[in-house]
Every structure is written in structure tokens, then in C-alpha cells.
Design an enzyme around this catalytic site. Structure first.
Site, short mmCIF file in Angstrom:
data_model
loop_
_atom_site.label_atom_id
_atom_site.label_comp_id
_atom_site.label_asym_id
_atom_site.label_seq_id
_atom_site.Cartn_x
_atom_site.Cartn_y
_atom_site.Cartn_z
N HIS A 63 41.29 1.55 18.51
CA HIS A 63 40.46 1.76 17.32
C HIS A 63 39.80 3.14 17.39
CE1 HIS A 63 40.74 -2.73 17.20
NE2 HIS A 63 40.82 -2.48 15.91
N TRP A 76 40.25 7.65 16.30
CA TRP A 76 40.46 8.52 15.15
C TRP A 76 41.90 8.46 14.68
CZ3 TRP A 76 39.62 10.76 10.90
CH2 TRP A 76 40.27 11.92 10.49
N HIS A 83 43.89 5.93 14.72
CA HIS A 83 44.06 4.71 13.93
C HIS A 83 43.43 4.87 12.54
CE1 HIS A 83 44.12 0.51 12.75
NE2 HIS A 83 42.79 0.51 12.66
N HIS A 114 37.02 2.69 8.04
CA HIS A 114 36.91 1.25 8.23
C HIS A 114 36.62 0.81 9.67
CE1 HIS A 114 40.94 1.51 9.90
NE2 HIS A 114 40.84 0.24 10.29
N ASP A 115 36.83 1.70 10.67
CA ASP A 115 36.55 1.32 12.07
C ASP A 115 35.63 2.31 12.76
OD1 ASP A 115 37.72 -1.15 12.53
OD2 ASP A 115 39.71 -0.30 12.84
N ASP A 165 45.55 -1.63 7.21
CA ASP A 165 44.98 -1.78 8.55
C ASP A 165 46.04 -2.23 9.55
OD1 ASP A 165 43.05 -1.81 10.51
OD2 ASP A 165 42.31 -3.80 10.00
#
Length: 807
Positions: free
Chosen positions: A555, A557, A559, A593-594, A704
Site C-alpha cells: 500500500h 505510492w 499502488h 484512497h490509501d 483498487d
């Protein structure tokens, strides 16, 4: 049967003529003989026998009445029966609505309609009484009427309204009683109706009728349902008019019963209307006080201004309690009644100028000094009609200011049972402060207490916010992108064309960390009208997003970039499916989103009692990711949405939150079930907002999980990072004394293929299959995911064979 027939005939004769069996007691032999000749058979039966039979057989009377007797006759019987009971015990009588359920007279319905109209146009007791009197006057064919009003709660006549006297505006004129009103006074005291004609001898009315134009009078009481007197109505006819008869009295009585009920509900309506006006005023006060709570001084001015308007006072002061010194103090006091002040307080600039103008040196005095001090000491309301005759009043302030104090209304303000201040109203502009003012002001004082309490909290929050901003500035210095990084991206330049970015098969491993930044900016500019966004703000935003992804195995950058790229491909290939604001929210949500992901699952955060889990009990990390996004947007030079309107900004921010929270797989399953049902039942519609939001959430899940829909080489490389992160969490769980799941246990690497098969079959394939039905252009993602599934199945089969051969 002959006996029954005779009984029924006599019963009807009794109710119609009110002479039932009077042939036994009357002295009119002619009438008796005449009756006997026409129908001699009643002589055969004793009166007691007939009464006894009728009492034991009431069904026969009911049957005959229901079939033969007219409704209006039944109504008159009911009125007579009620009047009889009224004369026996009028003072204790309470009118029951059920007694009048049989009244069907057309004029009565018309009267009620007129009363209803009057109630809507002029909802006052005086006007409704006048309208009621007009109805009755017309119903009994009177030439006019006089309506005597009584003092509230008494039988004393005060004023009179005449049907022929009106003011300039066409309203009935109210006049003092100058002529003799002995008949009306008698009716007021006894509640008994009176029919009187000129020349009648009655010791109760020695003066008779004094009005030379009046020949006949019908006078009746207007009462509430509980028997209390409202007014006395006197209908009159001229010399050439006929007398009033009992039927006129009955008609008037029936109207008055309904009129009393109407007046009762009208009084309730008036009280409710007053309460509604007070509630509306208080609502406006609350909105004004709580909506623009900028400072304590401005709040004090608003409270005093509204308090003055509420009780129509000329001056107002508000003193707060200093619990440490047991003193009352105020920096703003003696505010005058001025609409200009209220208007200025509605604008920030005017409010600031007004506050500075009204502020003075702080006034302090001990609790117990003066009216305000005594009010604070006792906690009681002080309503003083004449200040100078009250020894508690301090005249020194009047001598200094030259202002004369006449009336005072002083009230304590409490919050949670503790006194926090005192409001003092000075000089009612008309008359003096009433009980009604006290009650309204007491309600207002509750809101004052709440406002002052929250204003103090607001001041504390503002101070805390300042500390937070200082901490944020320090944090931002380390956590935001540097100017050197900004210059580096500007030197690199944004690519003019990047056609492969829109391919679902694009690999995030083909570009380095800073190229990912330029590619994100290219995708942003390619999708959205760039005159709405500032390029430097966009570069800073993307660089800071990159910096806020932690260096965890999966999780990270890379991703975040990969998910935003997959969303870009979905939007570009599906073209007109998503609306512009949805596209913006989907892309920003995918990119962020993460943010600040710690490489641990939501369950781990809850089990380990993480501070983040204490803040968010559901979708723990997803809420944190959204808050990090907002934090970056709020940093100076980072707000890429700054040029949007306030409404559009709020809408997009709400959509971003929806998109980020949708990446919680716990929400995927119920969302998928709802969408599947809609599609299967052919009820899905792109025009319905709720349906669109579900598709947005499904698209977020698809982006995702897009590593599972990439070519095998990308998929395999991504899975290495996923399992490395899983193993780190498993190690942390083992250190905490918990047993990790098999797929998170680095001692069980053979679980990788089976866990991927379960993941692809249970989540990825259903997600891409449903998305393909809604957006056919996403089919390549489903196809590639199915191919990867076959590869994982092959690996699983090989491992099983190897395991079997070793065994």
C-alpha cells in the site's frame, strides 16, 4: 297488538304536542271530551300501566321514531330535553358535543362555515362573537342585535357591540354600556334565556325595554363548553315585528352551543398562534446566535438586541458571572433600541465596527449589589414597575448618564443549573413589563444560556485551533513537498501525449517515482478542463500525496498511482458513463484512497487498540485516508479545488469520501448484492443518483483490485508485495501473542496460490463480471482476471502434485 298501536300513537302525540296524558289533569273539559270522542280507548288504560310498558319495551318506541319521525322534529326534542336539564342545574352543566351529533340543520352548517372563514381572516374572539351573533340574528329573523362582552372570568358586563354601528374600517364598534342592561345582566348572572316584549310585567325587569325602537327581545348567554360565560347576546325586533317564540329560543340555543365550542377552539388557536410566533422568533434568534458565532462580544450584542425586541424594551444590559471573584462584569452594557444595530450585525464588517463602538471600560460590581446583583444572588426574576419607589434600585447610574429608569425586568441566566449571567431590560416602551413578557423572556433566557455556554467553548476551541495550526505548520514543513521537488517536476515537464496510459494493461513498474507524478498530472489535464485548476497547486498536491504514502511493501505510492491509472482507463474507455464531477471525485479518490496506510488491515488496527481505531469504529483506515486527503487539500498552495464554487466543492468532497470509503471490502458485498438485484430485475437506471453511487463504488473496487486484472508479469510482481505486507502483519500478530491467518504466516508460503484463487473467485471475478454488465468497455479487465485465475489454478495444481509425490 291493539294495545301497542294505541301506545305508539299516544307516545308520538306526547312528543309532538307536549300534552301526553294531560287529559287526566287538565281542566279543559271540552278538549278532554273531544279527545275521548275521537279516540276513547286510552281511557281503558292507566297512565302507570302505559309508562311501565314503554319502559320495558323501548324497542317499539325506537322502531316507530326511526321510521316515522322527521329529523328536524327529533332535533327540537333534543333541544327541549337539554333545556329542561339546564333549568334544573345550569351552573353545573357542561355542554357535551355528543348531545348535538343529531343536529343536521342546514343553517347550522352554514354558520360553522362562516365561523371558519372568520377564524381564518380575523382570528379574534371579538370578531368571531360578532359573526356568531349575526348568524343567530339572521336565523331567528331579528331586526338587529346587541352583543354584551364580559370581563374575563366574571359575569360583569363591560362593553357592548351593536349590529348597526361600525368604525371607519368596517369593523364593529365597541362602546361602553350607557343604557340600562338589566335583562342582559340577569342573563349573565343566571345563564337563563329571556324572551321579553314591551308592556310585559316582570318584577325582574322593572324598567322594561328602554330602547324606543325595540319591541321584542330574545336574550341568551354565550358560554364555553365548561359553562364559563363569554358574552350575552340580545336579539331585537321592532314594533311591527312578531314576538320571539320558543322555537326561536331553541334555534338560538343550538347555535350558541356550537358557537361556544367554536370560541373554545378559537381561543386555543389564538394561544397556539401566539406560541408559534414566539417559537418563530426564538428560532430566528437561535439561527442568528449560533450561525455566526465569531466572538463573545458580538454574541452579547446580539442577545441584548433580540431581548429588547422580544419585550419591547428601551435599554438592555448583560452581565456575566466571574466565579473566581464572585462579581458581575460587562464590557458592553446599556445598549439602546436601534434597528440600525441589528442591520449592521448581519454583516461581518458592520458587526466588527458595532462591537468596537459599543465596547467600553469593563464594569464590575459584587454579586448582591443593585437590582442585577440581587437577581444574581437570589436567582429570581425581578419585575419592577416603578424603579424610584424601590429601595433596591441604585440611582447613581441615572445621575451619571442622565437617563431616567422607570421600569426594569431582570432575569438570571442558567446553564445546567449554574448561574452564568444576568440580563437586565430597562423601560418598556409602552406600559410596563407584563407576566407574558416574563414568560417569553424566561424561555429566551434558556437559549441565551446555551449560546453563552457554547460561545465560551467556541473560544476554547479557537485557542486549540491556533495550537493545532502551529502544530500543522511544523508538520507540514516536514510532510509537504518542498520547493525543490516542485522545481524538479517543472523542469521535467508534463508529457504532451501518453497513449498507453489508457490501456488496462499499463504497468506501474515501467515508470519511476517522479515519472508517476508527471503521468498523474497528464491524466488529470487530459480528463478535466484545466482552466478550472491551478497547475502549481496540482503539482504540489500530487507531490505531497506521493510523500504521504508510507514505504510499505504494497500500500505505497506505486499502488496509489496504479489505482488512479486504472480509474483513468475506466473513465477514458467508458467515455460518457460518468458525469464530470463524478470523474473528478473518482480520480482524486483513487489517487488518495490509501494515504498514510500502515500496511495493516482494519481488523489488526481494532485488535491492537490503535488510536485511529478509537476514532473510527467502522472502515477505520478508509476514514483515515479521506481525512489525510482533506488535510493535504487544506495546506497552503495545495487546494486543487479552490476555483470551484462552494456548492460544487462540497459536492465533490462528499463524492471523494464516498469513493474512498467504497474501497473497504466489507462494503463491497452488500453493494454488489444490491446492484446485481437491480440489473437482474432490469430496474437499474443511470438517471437515479443512488444507482450511480453504487456503480461509482463498484468502479472504485475494480480499480483498487486492478493488479489482478493486469498481465501475468505485473500480477505476479504485485502479489510479492502483497504477501510481504501480509507476512509483516502476521509477524506483528505473533509478537502480540495472536495466531496469524495461514496466508499471513510467512512459515506457510504454500498458502499463496490457494489464497489468490479464493480472492479471485470470491471478489475479483464477481466484481469485474458485474462491472462488465454495467460498463461493457471494462471487459478486458474481466478477461485478464480470468486468465490470471487459470495461471493460479495451474500453480495450485502443481503444488498439490508436488505435495502428493513427497508424501
Amino acid at each position: 297488538m291493539e294495545f301497542l298501536r294505541l301506545m305508539m300513537e299516544r307516545a308520538v302525540a306526547f312528543w309532538r304536542n307536549r300534552r301526553f296524558f294531560k287529559f287526566r289533569s287538565t281542566n279543559d273539559n271540552h278538549n278532554r271530551n273531544s279527545t275521548d270522542e275521537k279516540d276513547p280507548k286510552p281511557k281503558e288504560f292507566a297512565e302507570e300501566e302505559i309508562h311501565a310498558y314503554l319502559k320495558s319495551h323501548p324497542e317499539y318506541i325506537e322502531s316507530y321514531i326511526m321510521d316515522e319521525v322527521e329529523l328536524e322534529l327529533l332535533e327540537r326534542w333534543m333541544i327541549r330535553r337539554t333545556q329542561k336539564a339546564k333549568k334544573l342545574n345550569y351552573a353545573n352543566r357542561k355542554t357535551s358535543l355528543s348531545r348535538w351529533k343529531f343536529c343536521v340543520h342546514a343553517d347550522k352548517r352554514q354558520m360553522l362555515e362562516q365561523l371558519t372563514q372568520q377564524l381564518q381572516m380575523k382570528p379574534t374572539k371579538t370578531h368571531v362573537l360578532f359573526e356568531l351573533s349575526s348568524c343567530i340574528s339572521n336565523a331567528v329573523n331579528a331586526d338587529g342585535f346587541r352583543l354584551y362582552l364580559v370581563e374575563e372570568g366574571t359575569d360583569i358586563l363591560t362593553v357592548v357591540m351593536d349590529s348597526e354601528s361600525f368604525d371607519d374600517e368596517g369593523d364593529p364598534r365597541i362602546m361602553k354600556i350607557v343604557d340600562d342592561a338589566s335583562i342582559a345582566s340577569y342573563v349573565a348572572s343566571t345563564r337563563e334565556p329571556v324572551r321579553f316584549s314591551r308592556g310585559d310585567c316582570d318584577c325582574r325587569f322593572p324598567n322594561g325595554i328602554t330602547d324606543k325602537d325595540t319591541q321584542h327581545i330574545l336574550c341568551q348567554a354565550v358560554v364555553y363548553p365548561d359553562g364559563s360565560l363569554v358574552a350575552v347576546l340580545e336579539c331585537w325586533r321592532r314594533r311591527n315585528g312578531p314576538k320571539f317564540h320558543e322555537e326561536d329560543e331553541e334555534i338560538g340555543y343550538s347555535y350558541l352551543v356550537w358557537g361556544g365550542i367554536a370560541l373554545h377552539y378559537m381561543s386555543i388557536y389564538i394561544n397556539l398562534n401566539k406560541q408559534k410566533k414566539l417559537n418563530d422568533f426564538l428560532l430566528a434568534v437561535v439561527k442568528s446566535i449560533f450561525q455566526d458565532m465569531v466572538s463573545m462580544d458580538m454574541l452579547v450584542i446580539k442577545i441584548m438586541n433580540y431581548a429588547q425586541r422580544l419585550v419591547n424594551a428601551d435599554r438592555a444590559s448583560l452581565f456575566l458571572i466571574d466565579s473566581k471573584t464572585n462579581e458581575l462584569y460587562a464590557t458592553i452594557f446599556d445598549v439602546g433600541f436601534d434597528d440600525e444595530i441589528q442591520n449592521k450585525m448581519n454583516s461581518p464588517r458592520g458587526a466588527k465596527e458595532t462591537t468596537e463602538k459599543l465596547k467600553s471600560d469593563e464594569i464590575r460590581f459584587p454579586v448582591g449589589t443593585g437590582i442585577a446583583g440581587l437577581c444574581a444572588l437570589s436567582g429570581e426574576i425581578f419585575n419592577i414597575v416603578d424603579a424610584y419607589s424601590d429601595t433596591r434600585f441604585n440611582r447613581n447610574i441615572d445621575q451619571i448618564t442622565g437617563y431616567k429608569t422607570d421600569t426594569i425586568l431582570c432575569m438570571p441566566i442558567f446553564i445546567r443549573g449554574s448561574l452564568i449571567g444576568v440580563v437586565e431590560m430597562v423601560n418598556k416602551r409602552v406600559g410596563f413589563f407584563t407576566k407574558e413578557d416574563e414568560e417569553a423572556f424566561e424561555t429566551f433566557a434558556i437559549y441565551c444560556g446555551l449560546a453563552l455556554h457554547h460561545a465560551k467553548l467556541y473560544d476554547k476551541i479557537r485557542r486549540s485551533e491556533k495550537k493545532y495550526r502551529v502544530a500543522l505548520e511544523v508538520l507540514s514543513y516536514h510532510n509537504a513537498c518542498s520547493e525543490t521537488e516542485l522545481e524538479k517536476i517543472e523542469k521535467m515537464g508534463i508529457p504532451a501525449t501518453l497513449t498507453k496510459l489508457a490501456d488496462y494493461s499499463f504497468s506501474p513498474f515501467d515508470v519511476d517515482e517522479y515519472q508517476k507524478v508527471t503521468h498523474v498530472i497528464f491524466m488529470f489535464k487530459d480528463m478535466f478542463s484545466f482552466n478550472r485548476f491551478d497547475q502549481k497547486s496540482l503539482i504540489r498536491f500530487v507531490l505531497t500525496v506521493k510523500k504521504n504514502y508510507r514505504r510499505v511493501p504494497y500500500h505505497n505510492w506505486s499502488h496509489g498511482f496504479s489505482v488512479s491509472n486504472s480509474m483513468y482507463a475506466i473513465i477514458k474507455n467508458s467515455k460518457t458513463v460518468f458525469r464530470p464531477n463524478e470523474c473528478l471525485a473518482l480520480f482524486i479518490g483513487s489517487l488518495c484512497h490509501d494515504l498514510d496506510h500502515r500496511g495493516k488491515s482494519n481488523k489488526f488496527m481494532l485488535d491492537s487498540a490503535s488510536p485511529i481505531a478509537a476514532i473510527y469504529s467502522t472502515s477505520t483506515m478508509e476514514h483515515h485516508h479521506f481525512n489525510q486527503t482533506v488535510t493535504i487539500l487544506q495546506q497552503e498552495g495545495h487546494n486543487i479545488l479552490g476555483k470551484l464554487s462552494s456548492t460544487e466543492y462540497k459536492q465533490i468532497l462528499s463524492l471523494i469520501k464516498h469513493c474512498i470509503l467504497a474501497t473497504d471490502l466489507a462494503l463491497f458485498f452488500p453493494n454488489k448484492a444490491k446492484l446485481c438485484n437491480l440489473v437482474d430485475e432490469e430496474k437499474f437506471s443511470w438517471s437515479i443518483l443512488e444507482h450511480r453511487l453504487m456503480v461509482n463504488a463498484m468502479a472504485m473496487t475494480a480499480a483498487d483490485l486492478s493488479a489482478s486484472a493486469k498481465p501475468w508479469e505485473v500480477q505476479a510482481e504485485t502479489v510479492k508485495g502483497i504477501f510481504e505486507e501480509f507476512y509483516d502483519q502476521g509477524d506483528a500478530e505473533r509478537e502480540a501473542g495472536r495466531v496469524p491467518m495461514p496466508m499471513m504466516d510467512r512459515n506457510q508460503p504454500d498458502q499463496q496460490a490457494s489464497s489468490q484463487l479464493g480472492f479471485l473467485n470470491g471478489i475479483c471475478i464477481p466484481c469485474y463480471s458485474l462491472l462488465n454488465r454495467l460498463i461493457p468497455e471494462t471487459k478486458p479487465m474481466l478477461k485478464q482476471c480470468q486468465e490470471n485465475l487459470i495461471r493460479w489454478q495451474g500453480i495450485e495444481n502443481d503444488m498439490k502434485k508436488k505435495k502428493e509425490s513427497t508424501e
